[in-house]
Structures are given as structure tokens and as C-alpha cells.
Design a protein around this motif. Sequence first.
Motif, mmCIF file in Angstrom:
data_model
loop_
_atom_site.group_PDB
_atom_site.id
_atom_site.type_symbol
_atom_site.label_atom_id
_atom_site.label_comp_id
_atom_site.label_asym_id
_atom_site.label_seq_id
_atom_site.Cartn_x
_atom_site.Cartn_y
_atom_site.Cartn_z
ATOM 1 N N GLU A 312 36.903 1.397 42.797
ATOM 2 C CA GLU A 312 36.505 0.566 43.936
ATOM 3 C C GLU A 312 37.156 -0.808 43.854
ATOM 4 N N ALA A 313 37.233 -1.358 42.647
ATOM 5 C CA ALA A 313 37.834 -2.676 42.468
ATOM 6 C C ALA A 313 39.314 -2.666 42.841
ATOM 7 N N ALA A 314 40.052 -1.641 42.404
ATOM 8 C CA ALA A 314 41.478 -1.561 42.711
ATOM 9 C C ALA A 314 41.705 -1.420 44.213
ATOM 10 N N ALA A 315 40.882 -0.634 44.867
ATOM 11 C CA ALA A 315 41.024 -0.455 46.316
ATOM 12 C C ALA A 315 40.767 -1.763 47.055
ATOM 13 N N GLU A 316 39.731 -2.503 46.652
ATOM 14 C CA GLU A 316 39.438 -3.782 47.288
ATOM 15 C C GLU A 316 40.551 -4.782 47.013
ATOM 16 N N PHE A 317 41.052 -4.791 45.791
ATOM 17 C CA PHE A 317 42.151 -5.676 45.416
ATOM 18 C C PHE A 317 43.361 -5.443 46.312
ATOM 19 N N ARG A 318 43.733 -4.199 46.505
ATOM 20 C CA ARG A 318 44.898 -3.887 47.330
ATOM 21 C C ARG A 318 44.663 -4.262 48.791
ATOM 22 N N ASP A 319 43.406 -4.278 49.197
ATOM 23 C CA ASP A 319 43.081 -4.610 50.584
ATOM 24 C C ASP A 319 43.167 -6.108 50.853
ATOM 25 N N ILE A 320 42.871 -6.937 49.847
ATOM 26 C CA ILE A 320 42.784 -8.377 50.105
ATOM 27 C C ILE A 320 43.956 -9.178 49.558
ATOM 28 N N VAL A 321 44.770 -8.590 48.684
ATOM 29 C CA VAL A 321 45.922 -9.298 48.123
ATOM 30 C C VAL A 321 47.201 -8.729 48.735
ATOM 31 N N PRO A 322 48.075 -9.574 49.287
ATOM 32 C CA PRO A 322 49.329 -9.086 49.861
ATOM 33 C C PRO A 322 50.121 -8.242 48.868
ATOM 34 N N ALA A 323 50.765 -7.200 49.363
ATOM 35 C CA ALA A 323 51.439 -6.222 48.513
ATOM 36 C C ALA A 323 52.438 -6.862 47.558
ATOM 37 N N GLN A 324 53.154 -7.882 48.015
ATOM 38 C CA GLN A 324 54.184 -8.486 47.170
ATOM 39 C C GLN A 324 53.609 -9.249 45.987
ATOM 40 N N HIS A 325 52.304 -9.482 45.990
ATOM 41 C CA HIS A 325 51.663 -10.205 44.893
ATOM 42 C C HIS A 325 50.745 -9.311 44.061
ATOM 43 N N GLN A 326 50.802 -8.018 44.266
ATOM 44 C CA GLN A 326 49.916 -7.108 43.544
ATOM 45 C C GLN A 326 50.545 -6.688 42.219
ATOM 46 N N ASN A 327 49.904 -7.071 41.114
ATOM 47 C CA ASN A 327 50.362 -6.697 39.784
ATOM 48 C C ASN A 327 49.195 -6.839 38.810
ATOM 49 N N PHE A 328 49.438 -6.590 37.541
ATOM 50 C CA PHE A 328 48.367 -6.651 36.547
ATOM 51 C C PHE A 328 47.784 -8.061 36.427
ATOM 52 N N VAL A 329 48.609 -9.092 36.538
ATOM 53 C CA VAL A 329 48.120 -10.461 36.385
ATOM 54 C C VAL A 329 47.200 -10.833 37.541
ATOM 55 N N SER A 330 47.633 -10.597 38.774
ATOM 56 C CA SER A 330 46.787 -10.952 39.914
ATOM 57 C C SER A 330 45.528 -10.080 39.975
ATOM 58 N N PHE A 331 45.622 -8.838 39.468
ATOM 59 C CA PHE A 331 44.425 -8.000 39.404
ATOM 60 C C PHE A 331 43.425 -8.583 38.410
ATOM 61 N N GLU A 332 43.924 -9.117 37.304
ATOM 62 C CA GLU A 332 43.025 -9.780 36.361
ATOM 63 C C GLU A 332 42.389 -11.008 37.007
ATOM 64 N N GLY A 333 43.187 -11.787 37.761
ATOM 65 C CA GLY A 333 42.626 -12.929 38.472
ATOM 66 C C GLY A 333 41.533 -12.516 39.436
ATOM 67 N N TYR A 334 41.771 -11.438 40.168
ATOM 68 C CA TYR A 334 40.766 -10.910 41.089
ATOM 69 C C TYR A 334 39.480 -10.552 40.338
ATOM 70 N N LEU A 335 39.599 -9.845 39.199
ATOM 71 C CA LEU A 335 38.418 -9.427 38.433
ATOM 72 C C LEU A 335 37.690 -10.633 37.837
ATOM 73 N N VAL A 336 38.434 -11.627 37.393
ATOM 74 C CA VAL A 336 37.815 -12.854 36.889
ATOM 75 C C VAL A 336 37.052 -13.545 38.011
ATOM 76 N N GLY A 337 37.664 -13.645 39.187
ATOM 77 C CA GLY A 337 36.984 -14.239 40.334
ATOM 78 C C GLY A 337 35.715 -13.496 40.700
ATOM 79 N N LYS A 338 35.787 -12.176 40.661
ATOM 80 C CA LYS A 338 34.616 -11.369 41.009
ATOM 81 C C LYS A 338 33.522 -11.515 39.960
ATOM 82 N N ALA A 339 33.909 -11.519 38.684
ATOM 83 C CA ALA A 339 32.920 -11.695 37.613
ATOM 84 C C ALA A 339 32.218 -13.040 37.741
#
Length: 420
Positions: A312-339
Motif C-alpha cells: 500500500e505504501a509503494a502504491a501511494e508513493f507512486r501516486d503522489i511523487v512524480p515518476a522522475q523522482h521515484q527511487n529508494f531515497v525518495s521512498f525513504e523520505g516518504y516513509l519518514v514523513g509518514k512515520a
Amino acid sequence: MPRATHPNAFLAVRSTSCIAVIYATFIFAGNQVAAEDVSDATRNTDTWRIGMSAAFSGPASALGNGMRVGIESYFESINRQGGVAGRTLELITIDDAYEPSMTAPNMRRLIDQHNVLCVIGNVGTPTAAVAVPIANEKRVPMFGAFTGAGLLRRTPPDRYVINYRASYAEETARMIEGLVNELQLSPNEIGFFTQNDAYGDAGWKGAVAALKEIGFADAEFLPHGRYTRNTIDVEDGLSRLMDPRETVKAVVMVGAYKPCARFIKLARKHGFNPIFLNVSFVGSSSLVTELGQWGDGVIITQVVPTPNGTTEAAAEFRDIVPAQHQNFVSFEGYLVGKAFVESLRLAGNDATSETLIDAVESNHAIDLGLGIRHRLDKHEHQFSHQIWPTSIRDGQLVLLEDWNQSVVDAKRFEVQGTNQ
């Protein structure tokens, strides 16, 4: 509301330099808003102010910008839903260029002048070495820093330090396990290439501890090359590992992507082709790009699952972060923000730095959409301890399910060598 005109898009803030103004801009938002110094008396009670000091310029800027994209994207999505307890989230960032001498004044500025509730997503170990004492002194939480260093993971934990990611010790232990158990290498065939500072030391010490755990007493004496932070001066470190008196078949690397990429390219061009393993801080996407045709078989441990996954987290991440910025680092930022947001919700409508920490330590289950529930308390200040090994194949990052495949992928360099 479209992202480019959102009232809480990324702020540009003044640096602590007396001779320059540095604007920290959200890299995919079109607008810039100047952040004014405020006091408690004038603070906007409709806004949660959150601070961040990270590398938005210089050799490590891909990490700072990646974390910022993930955090800001998640904050914007929450703001579009009405914020937290009716208050919007405002992320105030200041560039430290991955230099500790800039981090300390940045931290004091964020806390003393911008009155932030929390500092989130800071990047790096040498910068954390000066940021953590300030967070403890000021009693302001330092949440989800992009570093796996032990100085943020004391026993018992520092009250004001909350980690998301697994430690460097956990990453390098997984490397040693893979090399020794799955590839059947002898411990004395392992070498190190590390940044010559607290970050490099943290990774090296973790690997040494893992080797001692399996009974190899001489781990400190294994070949070890180093380089200076914010440089690509890798030649001396490479010569140490290519010493003909040594038999190095795997190199554990604890560095930034540019020097690590240069090290790997030079090594392979000179016929030195061991297994190269990098910790997550290297910045996977940047390393892949920098290596180009020289990347096949390089291993990188990750501290978040693939952003292309089915959670669910990966799907939401891909929905809200532009494709050109989607990678492991920005996914970690997303999870940190959510936490952080989930912790803030637990703290209640009138959260303070103290009640935020109390909420984190409450052992309340926090669901980040990863298929598991996280629980923290006074003795556990780290959300995740999981490691996902990946490797580069044909210019792409893939999950490493068979460690022998990385050896196969790297074999072509033994044949082609300097003909590349």
C-alpha cells in the motif's frame, strides 16, 4: 489544489552565511516562498513547523533532494486532506552541503528562530555528529535521519533521536552473511573502501563486528582504502586494495556515489574485479547513472523495500511523487514523513516536542502501509531493522535473490577489461 500553487509548497530559507543567501527550493515545485524568522509570540498556530538541514548542493545533494521530495510530497498530500488536527505541515529546509560546520548553525537557526517542532530527514553521519548534541540540548526531536550510524542508536536510546532506517551495522552484517555463507568467500578475502570520517568509520566498524561474530579475529587488519569526504580522490584507496600482497575478492564500500563509482570504474579498467558492495547511503539511482556500462554485478543494500512493489505504501508513493523522482531515497523520505505524521497524530491536537516523543514511545501500533505494524518504546527508537539486497543488471536495480548472479553479471569485465 495543484502542487505548483499549493500555499505550503517548499520554502526557500536564508542560510546562516553572512555573505550569501542560499535558497532551498523544492526541486519539482514551481513556486518559492521566503521563510521569515518568527518568535513564539508571532508563530502561526495553524501550522506545524518542521525543520530539515541536509545536502541540497554539493556531491551528496541527490540524497538531500531525494529525502526532501519524499517528505514534502507526503506533507502536501496530508495538507490537501486538511492537515493534522486542522493544521497544515510546513517544511523549512536549509542547505548544509554535507558539511558539519554548516549543520550546527542550521540546527540552531531552525530551533531558535523558526521554532520547529521537530527536525526531520537530515542527511549524513558527520553532520549528525554535530546535530544530535544540539537536538538533545534543545530537547527537540531529530526524526528519521538518513544515516545508519551508531551515534544515533545508543543503548538506551537518546530520548530525542528517533530513527526510521536500519543501521549500517545491520547493512554490513547482511553483506558479510551473503559473502561468507552464500558465496563461500573466506573472511580474509574481504577488503574495505570507506569515506575517511564518522560515516566511513560507522560502516567499517559494523562489518568488523559482523566478521568477529562469525569468529574472524583479525577483521581490523583487512585491507582498507579511504578517501576524503566531498572529493573523488580514490586512487590511494584503490592502490591499497590492489596491493599484490593481498587477495581481495570482495570490497565493502561505505561512501558517496561519485567516489564509489570512480573507484569501481578505475578498478575494472585496471583488471581488478572483485565483488563491490555498497551501503544504502551511496544513493542507488545516482550510482547506477554514474557507473553506466560499468555497473553490472555491483551490490547495494537497501533499507526500504522496492518503490515498485505491491505494498500500500509503494502504491501511494507512486501516486503522489512524480515518476522522475521515484527511487529508494525518495521512498525513504516518504516513509519518514509518514512515520512522523502518524506519530504527530498520536501526540494529539496540542502536540509539543515532549508529547511527540511520549507518543512515539507509547508502544502504540503504527501502520505505514508496509504490511507490518511498528511499535516503539523507551528502549526501541528505530522503526525498521530490515535489509533488502539489490544489484545492478543491465543498468537497472533488481532485487538480489541469488548472490551468485551478481558474480555472473560482473564476469564480463574480466573478459573485456580495458576494452570497455
